[in-house]
Design a protein around this motif. Structure first.
Motif, PDB file in Angstrom:
ATOM      1  N   GLU A 284       5.666  57.641  76.346  1.00 55.67           N
ATOM      2  CA  GLU A 284       6.678  57.768  75.298  1.00 55.67           C
ATOM      3  C   GLU A 284       6.682  56.571  74.365  1.00 55.67           C
ATOM      4  OE1 GLU A 284      10.461  58.532  77.003  1.00 55.67           O
ATOM      5  OE2 GLU A 284       9.882  60.478  77.855  1.00 55.67           O
ATOM      6  N   ARG A 285       6.216  55.442  74.861  1.00 53.75           N
ATOM      7  CA  ARG A 285       6.138  54.227  74.046  1.00 53.75           C
ATOM      8  C   ARG A 285       4.936  53.417  74.523  1.00 53.75           C
ATOM      9  NH1 ARG A 285      10.000  53.977  77.699  1.00 53.75           N
ATOM     10  NH2 ARG A 285      11.526  54.844  76.250  1.00 53.75           N
ATOM     11  N   PRO A 286       4.363  52.595  73.655  1.00 55.05           N
ATOM     12  CA  PRO A 286       3.226  51.771  74.091  1.00 55.05           C
ATOM     13  C   PRO A 286       3.693  50.676  75.045  1.00 55.05           C
ATOM     14  CG  PRO A 286       3.812  51.273  71.811  1.00 55.05           C
ATOM     15  CD  PRO A 286       4.637  52.453  72.210  1.00 55.05           C
ATOM     16  N   GLU A 287       3.183  50.688  76.234  1.00 62.55           N
ATOM     17  CA  GLU A 287       3.516  49.679  77.242  1.00 62.55           C
ATOM     18  C   GLU A 287       2.329  49.492  78.156  1.00 62.55           C
ATOM     19  OE1 GLU A 287       6.983  51.354  78.993  1.00 62.55           O
ATOM     20  OE2 GLU A 287       5.877  52.835  80.172  1.00 62.55           O
ATOM     21  N   PRO A 288       2.164  48.307  78.732  1.00 65.42           N
ATOM     22  CA  PRO A 288       0.999  48.047  79.579  1.00 65.42           C
ATOM     23  C   PRO A 288       0.931  49.002  80.772  1.00 65.42           C
ATOM     24  CG  PRO A 288       2.103  46.000  79.004  1.00 65.42           C
ATOM     25  CD  PRO A 288       3.018  47.109  78.579  1.00 65.42           C
ATOM     26  N   VAL A 289      -0.272  49.513  81.019  1.00 64.77           N
ATOM     27  CA  VAL A 289      -0.479  50.398  82.151  1.00 64.77           C
ATOM     28  C   VAL A 289      -1.963  50.403  82.495  1.00 64.77           C
ATOM     29  CG1 VAL A 289      -0.795  52.452  80.694  1.00 64.77           C
ATOM     30  CG2 VAL A 289      -0.059  52.733  83.063  1.00 64.77           C
ATOM     31  N   ALA A 290      -2.276  50.462  83.781  1.00 66.48           N
ATOM     32  CA  ALA A 290      -3.669  50.581  84.206  1.00 66.48           C
ATOM     33  C   ALA A 290      -4.123  52.022  84.026  1.00 66.48           C
ATOM     34  CB  ALA A 290      -3.818  50.159  85.664  1.00 66.48           C
ATOM     35  N   ALA A 291      -5.382  52.209  83.691  1.00 63.38           N
ATOM     36  CA  ALA A 291      -5.901  53.558  83.474  1.00 63.38           C
ATOM     37  C   ALA A 291      -5.670  54.436  84.698  1.00 63.38           C
ATOM     38  CB  ALA A 291      -7.394  53.496  83.127  1.00 63.38           C
ATOM     39  N   ALA A 292      -5.872  53.886  85.884  1.00 63.46           N
ATOM     40  CA  ALA A 292      -5.720  54.673  87.110  1.00 63.46           C
ATOM     41  C   ALA A 292      -4.294  55.194  87.294  1.00 63.46           C
ATOM     42  CB  ALA A 292      -6.142  53.837  88.320  1.00 63.46           C
ATOM     43  N   GLU A 293      -3.321  54.474  86.746  1.00 60.91           N
ATOM     44  CA  GLU A 293      -1.922  54.896  86.893  1.00 60.91           C
ATOM     45  C   GLU A 293      -1.591  56.124  86.045  1.00 60.91           C
ATOM     46  OE1 GLU A 293       0.997  51.646  86.694  1.00 60.91           O
ATOM     47  OE2 GLU A 293      -0.724  50.278  86.741  1.00 60.91           O
ATOM     48  N   LEU A 294      -2.435  56.449  85.085  1.00 64.89           N
ATOM     49  CA  LEU A 294      -2.177  57.586  84.198  1.00 64.89           C
ATOM     50  C   LEU A 294      -2.736  58.899  84.735  1.00 64.89           C
ATOM     51  CD1 LEU A 294      -3.181  55.845  80.854  1.00 64.89           C
ATOM     52  CD2 LEU A 294      -0.847  56.458  81.516  1.00 64.89           C
ATOM     53  N   VAL A 295      -3.595  58.814  85.736  1.00 63.44           N
ATOM     54  CA  VAL A 295      -4.342  59.997  86.165  1.00 63.44           C
ATOM     55  C   VAL A 295      -3.435  61.109  86.669  1.00 63.44           C
ATOM     56  CG1 VAL A 295      -6.008  60.872  87.841  1.00 63.44           C
ATOM     57  CG2 VAL A 295      -6.446  58.702  86.661  1.00 63.44           C
ATOM     58  N   ARG A 296      -2.505  60.792  87.543  1.00 61.24           N
ATOM     59  CA  ARG A 296      -1.717  61.831  88.205  1.00 61.24           C
ATOM     60  C   ARG A 296      -0.881  62.652  87.228  1.00 61.24           C
ATOM     61  NH1 ARG A 296       2.395  60.281  92.996  1.00 61.24           N
ATOM     62  NH2 ARG A 296       3.558  59.459  91.208  1.00 61.24           N
ATOM     63  N   GLU A 297      -0.400  62.029  86.150  1.00 62.34           N
ATOM     64  CA  GLU A 297       0.472  62.729  85.205  1.00 62.34           C
ATOM     65  C   GLU A 297      -0.260  63.175  83.935  1.00 62.34           C
ATOM     66  OE1 GLU A 297       3.492  63.539  86.004  1.00 62.34           O
ATOM     67  OE2 GLU A 297       3.355  62.463  87.926  1.00 62.34           O
ATOM     68  N   PHE A 298      -1.577  63.000  83.896  1.00 53.36           N
ATOM     69  CA  PHE A 298      -2.297  63.373  82.666  1.00 53.36           C
ATOM     70  C   PHE A 298      -2.153  64.863  82.394  1.00 53.36           C
ATOM     71  CE2 PHE A 298      -6.119  65.048  80.554  1.00 53.36           C
ATOM     72  CZ  PHE A 298      -5.984  64.392  79.345  1.00 53.36           C
TER      73      PHE A 298
END
Length: 314
Positions: A284-298
Motif C-alpha cells: 500500500e505504501r513504499p516501505e522496506p521489505v525483503a523479496a522473500a517476504e512478498l512471496v506468500r501474498e503475491f
C-alpha cells in the motif's frame, strides 16, 4: 505430466540493469516462487557487438543483491543448457532448417532503405511493415541479387488474426500479415533473430510462464506463430507495465536512467524491493521489505496494467 511452473528472466548483457529491468525481474520471480516453481536465468547475448561478459556477471550480482535467486541458468547450470544465447546457435539452426524444409522461409535482399520505402504499409505506431518485395523472386532473380548482397531470411506469415490471452493485459489480437508482415529469422550477417531465438530457448528450457515488459506484447503473435509451426507448447504470457520517467519516456540502459550502479549507492536491497513492490501493487505504501517476504501474498490481480511514472527519484 510435470505441471511445475517454470519461469525465466532473460536480460541482455548490454549494460547495467535499470529500474525497469528490475521491475520485470521481481514480478517474474514472485510469480514463480508463489507457484512453487523453478526460476531460470538466461543470458540473451545474441548481439556480439553490444553484449559483454562483464555485464552478465554484474547483472547476476545485482539480482543476488536484491534477493532474487534462480534454480537453473547462468552461473548455476542445469539440465536445459547452455543458458547463453551465444552458445545456442546450433539449436536455432536446427529450427531454421525445419522451417526451410517446409518451404516457409525465403531470402530477402532488401537494404534498410528499401525496406522502409514509402510503398510499404505502416503500422499505427509508425513502424514499417515489410511489403513482401522478395517473397516472389524466382531463382534467376535471386541468383542475380546474390552476386552483390548477402540475404537475410524471412518467414512467410499467413493472412490471419493471432490472439494472445495475456494473464495481465487481457486479450490482444493482431492481424499478422497486416500489422507484422513476413519477419526476419536470420540476419544477413548470419546472426539469428530474437524472435526465433526466444521461442527456441523457451521451448527447450520448458518455460511455461513468460513475464516481461508490455512493450513486447506486440511481438508475441509472431512468437506464437513460430511455436505453432514447430509444434511446441505455447507458454502463458504476462506483460507487465513499463516504468516511465516524469516526461513520459521509457527508462533505458542507454540513458543511464536509475541503473543499478546508482541505485545500490542510494538504497538498501529492502528499500529498493519495497519501491518496486509498491509500483507493482503489492504494498500500500513504499516501505522496506525483503523479496522473500512478498512471496506468500503475491497476487497478479493487484498488479496494474498501465505504465507507472517514477517520480521523486530522477
Amino acid at each position: 505430466m510435470d505441471k511445475t511452473v517454470r519461469g525465466r528472466f532473460a536480460p541482455s548483457p548490454s549494460g547495467r540493469m535499470h529500474l525497469g529491468n528490475l521491475f520485470s525481474a521481481l514480478l517474474a520471480w514472485l510469480s514463480v516462487r508463489r507457484a512453487g516453481g523453478r526460476m531460470v536465468l538466461r543470458i540473451e547475448d545474441l548481439d556480439p557487438e553490444r553484449c559483454r561478459e562483464e555485464y552478465a556477471r554484474q547483472l547476476a550480482d545485482d539480482l543476488r543483491w536484491l534477493g532474487l535467486d534462480w534454480d537453473e541458468g547462468y552461473e548455476v547450470g542445469g539440465p536445459h543448457g547452455p543458458y547463453r544465447q551465444s552458445e545456442r546457435t546450433a539449436c536455432y539452426a536446427a529450427a531454421f532448417h525445419v522451417l526451410e524444409a517446409q518451404g516457409l522461409i525465403y531470402p530477402c535482399y532488401c537494404t534498410r532503405a528499401e525496406r522502409l520505402a514509402a510503398s510499404a504499409p505502416h503500422r499505427s505506431d509508425g513502424q514499417a511493415v515489410y511489403a513482401g518485395t522478395c517473397r516472389t523472386l524466382n531463382e534467376a532473380e535471386r541468383a542475380q541479387l546474390e552476386r552483390t548482397r548477402r540475404p537475410a531470411w524471412r518467414v512467410r506469415v499467413p493472412d490471419e488474426v493471432i490472439t494472445v490471452d495475456d494473464g495481465l493485459q487481457g486479450r490482444y489480437t493482431q492481424p499478422l500479415a497486416r500489422d507484422c508482415g513476413d519477419f526476419i529469422l536470420r540476419r544477413s550477417d548470419g546472426v539469428y533473430a530474437y524472435q526465433l531465438a526466444v521461442v527456441c530457448d523457451d521451448a527447450a528450457m520448458q518455460v511455461s510462464q513468460v513475464v516481461r515488459g508490455r512493450d513486447l506484447l506486440d511481438s508475441t503473435p509472431r512468437q506464437m506463430y513460430l511455436y505453432r509451426l514447430m509444434g511446441w507448447k505455447i507458454p502463458e504470457f504476462y506483460h507487465v507495465p513499463l516504468l516511465l520517467a516524469p516526461d513520459g519516456r521509457r527508462l533505458s540502459k542507454r540513458e543511464k536512467d536509475l541503473d543499478m550502479g546508482a541505485l545500490r549507492q542510494r538504497f538498501t536491497p529492502e528499500e529498493l524491493v519495497g519501491l518496486l513492490a509498491f509500483w507493482a501493487g503489492q504494498l500500500e505504501r513504499p516501505e522496506p521489505v525483503a523479496a522473500a517476504e512478498l512471496v506468500r501474498e503475491f497476487d497478479w490481480a493487484r498488479v496494474p496494467r498501465e505504465d507507472r511514472v517514477v517520480t521523486g527519484l530522477l
